[in-house]
Design an enzyme around this catalytic site. Structure first.
Site, PDB file in Angstrom:
ATOM      1  N   CYS A  87      -5.662  -5.907 -14.288  1.00 21.80           N
ATOM      2  CA  CYS A  87      -5.755  -5.601 -15.705  1.00 21.80           C
ATOM      3  C   CYS A  87      -4.455  -4.949 -16.158  1.00 21.80           C
ATOM      4  O   CYS A  87      -3.628  -4.549 -15.350  1.00 21.80           O
ATOM      5  CB  CYS A  87      -6.898  -4.629 -15.961  1.00 21.80           C
ATOM      6  SG  CYS A  87      -8.478  -5.218 -15.357  1.00 21.80           S
ATOM      7  N   ASN A 133      -6.955   0.389 -15.264  1.00 24.55           N
ATOM      8  CA  ASN A 133      -6.424  -0.655 -14.391  1.00 24.55           C
ATOM      9  C   ASN A 133      -6.595  -0.175 -12.947  1.00 24.55           C
ATOM     10  O   ASN A 133      -6.091   0.894 -12.598  1.00 24.55           O
ATOM     11  CB  ASN A 133      -4.939  -0.874 -14.710  1.00 24.55           C
ATOM     12  CG  ASN A 133      -4.246  -1.809 -13.729  1.00 24.55           C
ATOM     13  OD1 ASN A 133      -3.047  -1.714 -13.525  1.00 24.55           O
ATOM     14  ND2 ASN A 133      -4.981  -2.713 -13.111  1.00 24.55           N
ATOM     15  N   GLY A 134      -7.289  -0.965 -12.143  1.00 21.23           N
ATOM     16  CA  GLY A 134      -7.521  -0.574 -10.753  1.00 21.23           C
ATOM     17  C   GLY A 134      -8.977  -0.743 -10.398  1.00 21.23           C
ATOM     18  O   GLY A 134      -9.756  -1.335 -11.155  1.00 21.23           O
ATOM     19  N   TYR A 147       4.211 -10.633  -6.744  1.00 24.54           N
ATOM     20  CA  TYR A 147       3.576 -11.673  -7.536  1.00 24.54           C
ATOM     21  C   TYR A 147       3.105 -11.268  -8.932  1.00 24.54           C
ATOM     22  O   TYR A 147       3.322 -11.987  -9.901  1.00 24.54           O
ATOM     23  CB  TYR A 147       2.383 -12.208  -6.724  1.00 24.54           C
ATOM     24  CG  TYR A 147       1.471 -13.086  -7.498  1.00 24.54           C
ATOM     25  CD1 TYR A 147       1.886 -14.355  -7.879  1.00 24.54           C
ATOM     26  CD2 TYR A 147       0.219 -12.649  -7.895  1.00 24.54           C
ATOM     27  CE1 TYR A 147       1.066 -15.163  -8.632  1.00 24.54           C
ATOM     28  CE2 TYR A 147      -0.612 -13.451  -8.634  1.00 24.54           C
ATOM     29  CZ  TYR A 147      -0.184 -14.709  -9.000  1.00 24.54           C
ATOM     30  OH  TYR A 147      -0.996 -15.488  -9.738  1.00 24.54           O
TER      31      TYR A 147
END
Ligand code: SF4
Length: 470
Positions: free
Chosen positions: A12, A112-113, A252
């Site tokens: 996210c 996020n996580g 990535y």
């Protein structure tokens, strides 16, 4: 590579701003720059100092927002979120920011996580009478804040953060304050910047460039920042631990124009390509990278090996969204739609195909075949990261162990399966050297758990993968 067909999915992205008259619009553009981190849902919450205003929905940021919505998102502070979710964790109610209204101190959270102890905490909260409305681990944080018994919200947040374990880069907005925090290991990136007099926060610095903000610094692991009309105040909620920033962010996930912990992502990927060329040399005529995320590593491989870099593979940018593809067969068709081999470049040539990673291996096989069908005489696959042998519990959907080709096959078996003439991976030491370099691991250490199985936090027997992803 193309995340949605590869089986390696982004997590996210979060963006926040305090003190800008067009807070919602700036957040929209910030989220647009972070769209690669999640395409399944997006949302923004603003504060006008009296109440919080929310708009969120399923889809890409430009599908969720139209001009009319900004008239309702009043106020000069905002938090926003773009979300990736697996099927089990999808649905409107899980799209963030999550907004919890109450008579005093409503709050909105964007995360996020992934929390590794969310399941156990949920069971405890439910046993104590909490009614959970989502299957997201993020909701746990809100309940822990509200139940902490602390009078000051800052203390309540610190109390909640002392109970959760795992990966979190968090923004929390109330009517009058913005809180920003990163987990004690710093697993996910979060940067602080300025846009004129306003403060901005973003998962990646590429969103600063798009919005015209200037980078100030990283939000430190274990740091809690409070921003209000009184200014910015920082404190620690955890003692200093060695940093474990996700190495896959460099390999990535992040955009090449972002800087993570002071290191440019494109430059890091080029170093990975260079070291890979030194570790696994090969005689060939051209080097090509699998677009988009492998191109930097392919350029590095070419520079170090002296083999010319060519655009042997191109990506069709105008195909629609194809990530909702349940079957393997459809996934493979997705590859064909999105990538083409350039016959005029690869015909009659020995090709080095550089890719950032291999997850299931089906995509690599397809691309190797594509290059051979276009006339390549040999295809040597070079992977600019070590073999992924373990699942990620910190918010990256790397698939389960049974689906990971490197967890179940030797390198020679993998070479045969993907039909390559040779196959080599970057070593873990090589990867670490490319990212950490001469920096101190206390401040620049990385997580390598999906390669090594050494997780930087405790993992619980009930730590779950998909439903509690961010
Ligand atoms: S396990 Fe892998 S993908 Fe997950 S945080 Fe660590 S390095 Fe990143």
């Amino acid at each position: 590579m193309l995340a949605e067909i590869k089986g390696l999915n982004e997590e996210c992205g979060v963006f926040a701003i305090w003190g800008h008259e067009k807070a919602a619009e700036v957040t929209y553009y910030g989220l647009h720059a972070l769209q690669h981190r999640g395409q399944e849902g997006a949302g923004i919450v603003t504060t006008d100092r009296e109440s919080l205003h929310l708009h969120k929905g399923i889809g890409l940021i430009n599908e969720v927002f139209s001009e009319g919505q900004f008239n309702k998102l009043n106020g000069n502070a905002a938090i926003g979120h773009v979300r990736y979710a697996t099927a089990g964790g999808g649905g409107y109610e899980n799209v963030q920011p999550l907004l919890f209204r109450s008579q005093k101190d409503s709050l909105a959270i964007a995360h996020n996580g992934n929390l590794v102890n969310a399941y156990g905490l949920k069971q405890q909260l439910e046993a104590q009478g909490s009614i959970l409305q989502t299957s997201s681990d993020t909701e746990v944080i809100a309940h822990l804040i509200k139940r902490s018994g602390q009078i000051e919200l800052e203390d309540a947040i610190k109390s909640a953060l002392s109970m959760v374990k795992g990966a979190y880069s968090l923004t929390i907005l109330t009517e009058t304050q913005l809180f920003v925090a990163v987990d004690p290991k710093g697993l996910r990136p979060l940067s602080l910047g300025r846009l004129g007099d306003a403060w901005v926060v973003s998962s990646e610095t590429c969103a600063f460039d798009v919005t015209g903000a200037e980078y100030v610094r990283e939000v430190e692991p274990g740091e809690l920042i409070t921003i209000s009309d009184a200014g910015l105040h920082t404190q620690r909620f955890s003692s200093t631990l060695e940093r474990s920033l996700c190495s896959m962010e460099y390999v990535y996930f992040s955009r090449p124009d972002s800087n993570l912990n002071g290191q440019n992502v494109h430059a890091s990927r080029k170093r990975m390509g260079k070291v890979l060329a030194q570790e696994a040399p090969i005689e060939a005529d051209v080097v090509t990278g699998v677009p988009d995320s492998s191109i930097s590593a392919a350029i590095g491989f070419s520079e170090a090996s002296g083999i010319p870099y060519e655009l042997g593979l191109i990506k069709n940018r105008y195909v629609g969204r194809t990530f909702i593809q349940p079957s393997q067969e459809l996934r493979e068709q997705g590859v064909k739609m999105k990538l083409s081999a350039v016959r005029g470049i690869v015909e009659g040539k020995r090709v080095v195909m550089v890719d950032d990673s291999i997850v299931r291996g089906t995509t690599s096989k397809r691309i190797v075949r594509m290059l051979k069908e276009a006339g390549a005489t040999e295809v040597h696959v070079r992977i600019a990261s070590p073999p992924i042998q373990n699942p990620c519990f910190y918010g990256i959907d790397t698939s389960t162990t049974s689906e990971l080709i490197a967890a179940n096959h030797s390198i020679e078996e993998m070479r045969e399966l993907i039909e390559a003439d040779s196959l080599s991976f970057l070593t873990v030491e090589g990867l670490e050297d490319c990212i950490v370099g001469d920096n101190d691991t206390m401040t620049h250490g990385i997580c390598k758990a999906c390669f090594t199985g050494n997780y930087p936090t405790e993992i619980y027997p009930d730590t779950v993968l998909p439903a509690y992803k961010c």
